[in-house]
Design a protein around this motif. Structure first.
Motif, PDB file in Angstrom:
ATOM      1  N   SER A 213     -17.450   8.176 -43.243  1.00  0.00           N
ATOM      2  CA  SER A 213     -18.218   8.980 -42.283  1.00  0.00           C
ATOM      3  C   SER A 213     -18.581  10.087 -42.319  1.00  0.00           C
ATOM      4  N   GLY A 214     -19.946  10.418 -43.135  1.00  0.00           N
ATOM      5  CA  GLY A 214     -21.351  10.963 -43.171  1.00  0.00           C
ATOM      6  C   GLY A 214     -22.118  11.515 -42.932  1.00  0.00           C
ATOM      7  N   GLY A 215     -23.444  12.253 -43.025  1.00  0.00           N
ATOM      8  CA  GLY A 215     -24.844  11.696 -43.393  1.00  0.00           C
ATOM      9  C   GLY A 215     -25.467  12.795 -44.223  1.00  0.00           C
ATOM     10  N   GLN A 216     -26.049  12.491 -44.497  1.00  0.00           N
ATOM     11  CA  GLN A 216     -26.810  13.549 -45.488  1.00  0.00           C
ATOM     12  C   GLN A 216     -27.156  14.686 -45.448  1.00  0.00           C
ATOM     13  N   GLY A 217     -26.319  15.831 -45.952  1.00  0.00           N
ATOM     14  CA  GLY A 217     -26.737  17.555 -45.242  1.00  0.00           C
ATOM     15  C   GLY A 217     -27.770  18.018 -46.182  1.00  0.00           C
ATOM     16  N   ASP A 219     -28.759  19.675 -48.488  1.00  0.00           N
ATOM     17  CA  ASP A 219     -28.839  20.467 -48.835  1.00  0.00           C
ATOM     18  C   ASP A 219     -27.774  19.320 -50.768  1.00  0.00           C
ATOM     19  N   GLU A 220     -28.259  18.059 -49.754  1.00  0.00           N
ATOM     20  CA  GLU A 220     -27.224  16.855 -50.696  1.00  0.00           C
ATOM     21  C   GLU A 220     -28.493  15.528 -50.994  1.00  0.00           C
ATOM     22  N   PRO A 221     -28.127  15.165 -51.849  1.00  0.00           N
ATOM     23  CA  PRO A 221     -29.519  14.457 -52.279  1.00  0.00           C
ATOM     24  C   PRO A 221     -28.802  13.160 -52.257  1.00  0.00           C
ATOM     25  N   ARG A 222     -27.445  12.596 -51.475  1.00  0.00           N
ATOM     26  CA  ARG A 222     -27.395  10.914 -50.421  1.00  0.00           C
ATOM     27  C   ARG A 222     -26.491  11.940 -49.273  1.00  0.00           C
ATOM     28  N   PRO A 223     -26.857  10.839 -48.751  1.00  0.00           N
ATOM     29  CA  PRO A 223     -25.561  10.938 -47.498  1.00  0.00           C
ATOM     30  C   PRO A 223     -23.393  10.331 -48.012  1.00  0.00           C
ATOM     31  N   GLU A 224     -23.140  11.999 -47.438  1.00  0.00           N
ATOM     32  CA  GLU A 224     -21.739  11.904 -48.405  1.00  0.00           C
ATOM     33  C   GLU A 224     -21.131  10.272 -48.096  1.00  0.00           C
ATOM     34  N   ALA A 225     -20.700   9.797 -46.746  1.00  0.00           N
ATOM     35  CA  ALA A 225     -20.079   8.008 -46.482  1.00  0.00           C
ATOM     36  C   ALA A 225     -20.308   7.533 -47.869  1.00  0.00           C
ATOM     37  N   THR A 226     -22.087   7.475 -48.237  1.00  0.00           N
ATOM     38  CA  THR A 226     -21.777   6.732 -49.345  1.00  0.00           C
ATOM     39  C   THR A 226     -21.641   6.756 -50.641  1.00  0.00           C
ATOM     40  N   PRO A 244     -18.856   2.339 -44.223  1.00  0.00           N
ATOM     41  CA  PRO A 244     -19.322   3.663 -44.329  1.00  0.00           C
ATOM     42  C   PRO A 244     -20.556   3.732 -43.238  1.00  0.00           C
ATOM     43  N   GLU A 245     -20.360   5.142 -42.652  1.00  0.00           N
ATOM     44  CA  GLU A 245     -21.121   5.708 -41.762  1.00  0.00           C
ATOM     45  C   GLU A 245     -21.966   6.263 -41.742  1.00  0.00           C
ATOM     46  N   THR A 246     -23.001   6.485 -42.462  1.00  0.00           N
ATOM     47  CA  THR A 246     -24.157   7.327 -43.214  1.00  0.00           C
ATOM     48  C   THR A 246     -24.930   8.264 -42.073  1.00  0.00           C
ATOM     49  N   GLU A 247     -25.100   8.104 -40.771  1.00  0.00           N
ATOM     50  CA  GLU A 247     -26.080   9.481 -39.977  1.00  0.00           C
ATOM     51  C   GLU A 247     -25.598  10.938 -39.571  1.00  0.00           C
ATOM     52  N   SER A 248     -23.611  10.294 -39.441  1.00  0.00           N
ATOM     53  CA  SER A 248     -23.552  11.564 -38.871  1.00  0.00           C
ATOM     54  C   SER A 248     -23.911  13.311 -39.431  1.00  0.00           C
ATOM     55  N   ARG A 249     -23.541  14.273 -38.517  1.00  0.00           N
ATOM     56  CA  ARG A 249     -24.378  15.611 -38.552  1.00  0.00           C
ATOM     57  C   ARG A 249     -22.662  16.708 -38.194  1.00  0.00           C
ATOM     58  N   THR A 250     -21.916  15.750 -37.470  1.00  0.00           N
ATOM     59  CA  THR A 250     -20.956  16.836 -37.120  1.00  0.00           C
ATOM     60  C   THR A 250     -19.828  15.935 -36.769  1.00  0.00           C
TER      61      THR A 250
END
Length: 347
Positions: A213-217, A219-226, A244-250
């Motif tokens: 689980s993790g979205g794209q910050g 400074d990040e080129p892609r979502p963390e979950a990817t 994967p869950e790719t939308e979260s920010r917190t």
């Protein structure tokens, strides 16, 4: 001896509250306060009893006070050294200098309080009393937040080492920042922990769902979950088990959005949430707040990273419950204000 028995009764009361709270829900933060108060009062009772009845108890008590002072100074120096290490290895971001600031604060605060109490403005007696009242309030508030931090740290360790007993139907892995779009060591430790749990369950014929689980910050080129899903798949996880869950920010969004994915898959039961060990207690508290039936487990973290990380988590908890903490400090303000008013009335 009456005081000894009174302290023991109060310590036992806090112990009973801790046991009841832990059985009800080990994720409740107040459990840490009950546990710390119980242990602290029991320790103080033992010291006080020894000073009363043991021959040479006064000397033992003095030595223990000296040991506490030495330990406090040693802790301050260690925190300052850790802060310098963090700056050297991780950069000068605010989150990396928290241990440095804490170490400086441990040394500077007593010096400041002693200075304020020592001020004697003979031509402005009212101002002198006011300054000393402010110093008293500073001491009380510092004690409150110090006890709160000790409670948080103690219960973080206790919760983290308590083994999970149920078999998880899903394992949620909380994201953290990528470096150049790839999984860094901190995040890798979470994924390795999740993989170990996943493969252990597979050996028993049970296959939990993995939710990185993790979205794209910014400074990040892609979502963390990817990137996390790629790592899981490359280390033996089956593709049909990784969602994967790719939308979260917190962290709160990590949990809430992961729960939506699991609900859509019809996955019920108790989940495991994997994060780093310093983050376990706050993650567990958030699972309770969002209504997620889960237990949080921790993965190892580099030792030099832990002090600042624990302090950062504590600050996040204090900020999350800022209204409660403000209310908790009001009695101190009222007491010092009343004593100040009385002192000024006598002049």
């Amino acid at each position: 001896m009456i005081l000894v028995w009174l302290l023991l009764v109060i310590a036992a009361l806090f112990a009973a509250l801790y046991i009841a709270g832990h059985r009800r829900d080990p994720r409740m933060l107040r459990n840490g306060v009950f546990l710390t108060m119980s242990l602290g009062l029991a320790g103080l009772t033992g010291i006080y009893w020894a000073a009363l009845v043991v021959p040479g108890g006064e000397v033992v008590l003095a030595l223990m006070v000296l040991a506490i002072l030495v330990a406090t100074v040693t802790l301050a120096i260690a925190l300052i050294a850790n802060g310098i290490t963090m700056i050297r290895l991780e950069g000068k971001r605010l989150s990396n200098v928290l241990s440095l600031l804490a170490g400086i604060g441990i040394i500077a605060l007593p010096v400041l309080v002693a200075f304020l109490f020592g001020l004697d403005l003979q031509h402005l007696p009212g101002l002198t009393v006011t300054i000393r009242a402010v110093a008293s309030l500073l001491v009380l508030v510092t004690i409150y937040f110090g006890v709160a931090f000790i409670s948080f740290a103690v219960y973080s360790v206790v919760y983290g080492i308590t083994p999970a007993t149920s078999r998880p139907t899903a394992i949620i892995v909380l994201g953290s920042g990528l470096i150049n779009g790839e999984v860094p060591p901190l995040l890798r430790s979470r994924l390795d922990k999740a993989l170990a749990l996943y493969h252990r369950e597979k050996l028993t014929g049970h296959r939990p769902i993995l939710v990185p689980s993790g979205g794209q910050g910014a400074d990040e080129p892609r979502p963390e979950a990817t990137a996390m899903a790629e790592y899981l798949l490359s280390h033996g996880a089956d593709a049909e088990d990784v969602h994967p869950e790719t939308e979260s920010r917190t962290t709160r969004e990590n949990l809430a959005l992961s729960q939506k994915i699991l609900s859509s898959l019809g996955v019920e039961g108790e989940y495991l949430v994997v994060t780093n060990n310093y983050h376990v207690l706050r993650a567990a508290s958030l699972t309770r707040q969002v209504g997620l039936p889960a237990r949080a487990v921790g993965s190892p973290t580099a030792r030099y990273f832990l002090p600042s990380a624990f302090i950062r988590e504590y600050v996040a908890i204090i900020t999350q419950y800022k209204a409660f903490n403000a209310l908790a400090c009001l009695p101190f303000v009222a007491l010092v204000g009343f004593l100040l008013w009385e002192a000024l009335q006598k002049r």
